[in-house]
Design a protein around this motif. Sequence first.
Motif, PDB file in Angstrom:
ATOM      1  N   VAL A  32      47.248  52.863  55.835  1.00 20.25           N
ATOM      2  CA  VAL A  32      47.197  54.061  56.672  1.00 20.25           C
ATOM      3  C   VAL A  32      46.019  54.028  57.645  1.00 20.25           C
ATOM      4  N   ASP A  33      44.870  53.569  57.185  1.00 24.05           N
ATOM      5  CA  ASP A  33      43.700  53.553  58.065  1.00 24.05           C
ATOM      6  C   ASP A  33      43.619  52.297  58.929  1.00 24.05           C
ATOM      7  N   LYS A  34      44.602  51.414  58.793  1.00 25.80           N
ATOM      8  CA  LYS A  34      44.737  50.198  59.621  1.00 25.80           C
ATOM      9  C   LYS A  34      43.496  49.310  59.602  1.00 25.80           C
ATOM     10  N   ASP A  35      42.883  49.194  58.400  1.00 23.85           N
ATOM     11  CA  ASP A  35      41.704  48.334  58.288  1.00 23.85           C
ATOM     12  C   ASP A  35      42.042  46.944  57.737  1.00 23.85           C
ATOM     13  N   GLY A  36      43.328  46.663  57.548  1.00 23.22           N
ATOM     14  CA  GLY A  36      43.742  45.343  57.091  1.00 23.22           C
ATOM     15  C   GLY A  36      43.696  45.150  55.589  1.00 23.22           C
ATOM     16  N   ALA A  37      43.491  46.244  54.844  1.00 22.18           N
ATOM     17  CA  ALA A  37      43.445  46.164  53.385  1.00 22.18           C
ATOM     18  C   ALA A  37      43.949  47.482  52.800  1.00 22.18           C
ATOM     19  N   LEU A  38      44.448  47.399  51.561  1.00 29.87           N
ATOM     20  CA  LEU A  38      44.911  48.605  50.875  1.00 29.87           C
ATOM     21  C   LEU A  38      43.809  49.112  49.957  1.00 29.87           C
ATOM     22  N   SER A  39      43.299  50.298  50.266  1.00 31.66           N
ATOM     23  CA  SER A  39      42.310  50.945  49.412  1.00 31.66           C
ATOM     24  C   SER A  39      43.002  51.333  48.106  1.00 31.66           C
ATOM     25  N   ASN A  40      42.232  51.818  47.150  1.00 34.82           N
ATOM     26  CA  ASN A  40      42.841  52.268  45.892  1.00 34.82           C
ATOM     27  C   ASN A  40      43.888  53.344  46.135  1.00 34.82           C
ATOM     28  N   ALA A  41      43.593  54.287  47.018  1.00 32.37           N
ATOM     29  CA  ALA A  41      44.549  55.365  47.307  1.00 32.37           C
ATOM     30  C   ALA A  41      45.814  54.812  47.973  1.00 32.37           C
ATOM     31  N   GLU A  42      45.645  53.888  48.919  1.00 31.93           N
ATOM     32  CA  GLU A  42      46.799  53.294  49.596  1.00 31.93           C
ATOM     33  C   GLU A  42      47.614  52.443  48.621  1.00 31.93           C
ATOM     34  N   ARG A  60      45.454  46.361  37.608  1.00 33.18           N
ATOM     35  CA  ARG A  60      44.332  46.450  38.558  1.00 33.18           C
ATOM     36  C   ARG A  60      43.312  45.339  38.306  1.00 33.18           C
ATOM     37  N   ALA A  61      43.053  45.049  37.035  1.00 28.83           N
ATOM     38  CA  ALA A  61      42.103  43.985  36.705  1.00 28.83           C
ATOM     39  C   ALA A  61      42.622  42.640  37.199  1.00 28.83           C
ATOM     40  N   GLU A  62      43.922  42.396  37.053  1.00 29.60           N
ATOM     41  CA  GLU A  62      44.505  41.145  37.546  1.00 29.60           C
ATOM     42  C   GLU A  62      44.418  41.064  39.068  1.00 29.60           C
ATOM     43  N   ILE A  63      44.682  42.174  39.741  1.00 33.01           N
ATOM     44  CA  ILE A  63      44.575  42.206  41.201  1.00 33.01           C
ATOM     45  C   ILE A  63      43.149  41.849  41.621  1.00 33.01           C
ATOM     46  N   THR A  64      42.192  42.484  40.971  1.00 38.51           N
ATOM     47  CA  THR A  64      40.782  42.256  41.302  1.00 38.51           C
ATOM     48  C   THR A  64      40.356  40.822  41.017  1.00 38.51           C
ATOM     49  N   GLU A  65      40.852  40.258  39.921  1.00 37.16           N
ATOM     50  CA  GLU A  65      40.416  38.923  39.517  1.00 37.16           C
ATOM     51  C   GLU A  65      41.099  37.799  40.284  1.00 37.16           C
ATOM     52  N   PHE A  66      42.396  37.967  40.587  1.00 32.60           N
ATOM     53  CA  PHE A  66      43.163  36.828  41.082  1.00 32.60           C
ATOM     54  C   PHE A  66      43.607  36.897  42.541  1.00 32.60           C
ATOM     55  N   LEU A  67      43.539  38.062  43.165  1.00 35.51           N
ATOM     56  CA  LEU A  67      44.069  38.193  44.518  1.00 35.51           C
ATOM     57  C   LEU A  67      42.959  38.380  45.540  1.00 35.51           C
ATOM     58  N   LEU A  69      40.665  39.957  48.146  1.00 37.04           N
ATOM     59  CA  LEU A  69      40.151  41.298  48.426  1.00 37.04           C
ATOM     60  C   LEU A  69      39.160  41.229  49.572  1.00 37.04           C
ATOM     61  N   ASP A  70      38.963  42.350  50.247  1.00 38.86           N
ATOM     62  CA  ASP A  70      37.943  42.384  51.292  1.00 38.86           C
ATOM     63  C   ASP A  70      36.580  42.681  50.667  1.00 38.86           C
ATOM     64  N   PHE A  71      35.568  42.832  51.484  1.00 36.35           N
ATOM     65  CA  PHE A  71      34.205  43.043  51.001  1.00 36.35           C
ATOM     66  C   PHE A  71      34.048  44.355  50.242  1.00 36.35           C
ATOM     67  N   LYS A  72      34.999  45.299  50.432  1.00 39.34           N
ATOM     68  CA  LYS A  72      34.946  46.582  49.709  1.00 39.34           C
ATOM     69  C   LYS A  72      35.726  46.520  48.395  1.00 39.34           C
ATOM     70  N   GLY A  73      36.401  45.404  48.155  1.00 37.09           N
ATOM     71  CA  GLY A  73      37.212  45.287  46.949  1.00 37.09           C
ATOM     72  C   GLY A  73      38.631  45.775  47.125  1.00 37.09           C
ATOM     73  N   ASP A  74      39.048  45.973  48.376  1.00 39.82           N
ATOM     74  CA  ASP A  74      40.407  46.423  48.664  1.00 39.82           C
ATOM     75  C   ASP A  74      41.331  45.226  48.869  1.00 39.82           C
ATOM     76  N   LYS A  78      46.579  39.152  52.796  1.00 41.46           N
ATOM     77  CA  LYS A  78      46.694  37.858  52.108  1.00 41.46           C
ATOM     78  C   LYS A  78      46.892  38.075  50.604  1.00 41.46           C
ATOM     79  N   GLY A  79      46.119  38.986  50.015  1.00 45.35           N
ATOM     80  CA  GLY A  79      46.242  39.293  48.595  1.00 45.35           C
ATOM     81  C   GLY A  79      47.579  39.921  48.250  1.00 45.35           C
ATOM     82  N   PHE A  80      48.076  40.781  49.124  1.00 44.64           N
ATOM     83  CA  PHE A  80      49.385  41.421  48.928  1.00 44.64           C
ATOM     84  C   PHE A  80      50.478  40.359  48.917  1.00 44.64           C
ATOM     85  N   LEU A  81      50.399  39.423  49.855  1.00 46.04           N
ATOM     86  CA  LEU A  81      51.381  38.336  49.895  1.00 46.04           C
ATOM     87  C   LEU A  81      51.228  37.417  48.685  1.00 46.04           C
TER      88      LEU A  81
END
Length: 127
Positions: A32-42, A60-67, A69-74, A78-81
Amino acid sequence: MPQITPNLTEDDGALTRACEDALIAIFERYDVDKDGALSNAELDAFAKDTNGDVFDEDARAEITEFLDLDFKGDLTLKGFLQMYNLQTSSEPEETWKDLQKHGYDTNLKLVASRSEDRDEKPKPKAK
């Protein structure tokens, strides 16, 4: 003659261009905010629309560990794909379900928006 649906992956396991294009469009709908990453809310909005609920702590732990993420952890595009490449390699039927939830037909063409969007009643016009 039975309809032949396209493969979601190439012979080497990579997502096909058509599948990737559909997933990119879905990602962009939720970024929604078009920053190139999905925040927790998105990401929660995506998960609710796709599966009826947010991701649990293990997911969520698997997403954080294996995919990716940007510098904010979103979760980045690339991670979505990456997430969908992993899912599709083991459970392509789940990816098909997700794509159909987001309005894609068996030819990976967008034919409808999400069912929740279609079911919404038009808002009355202001007078």
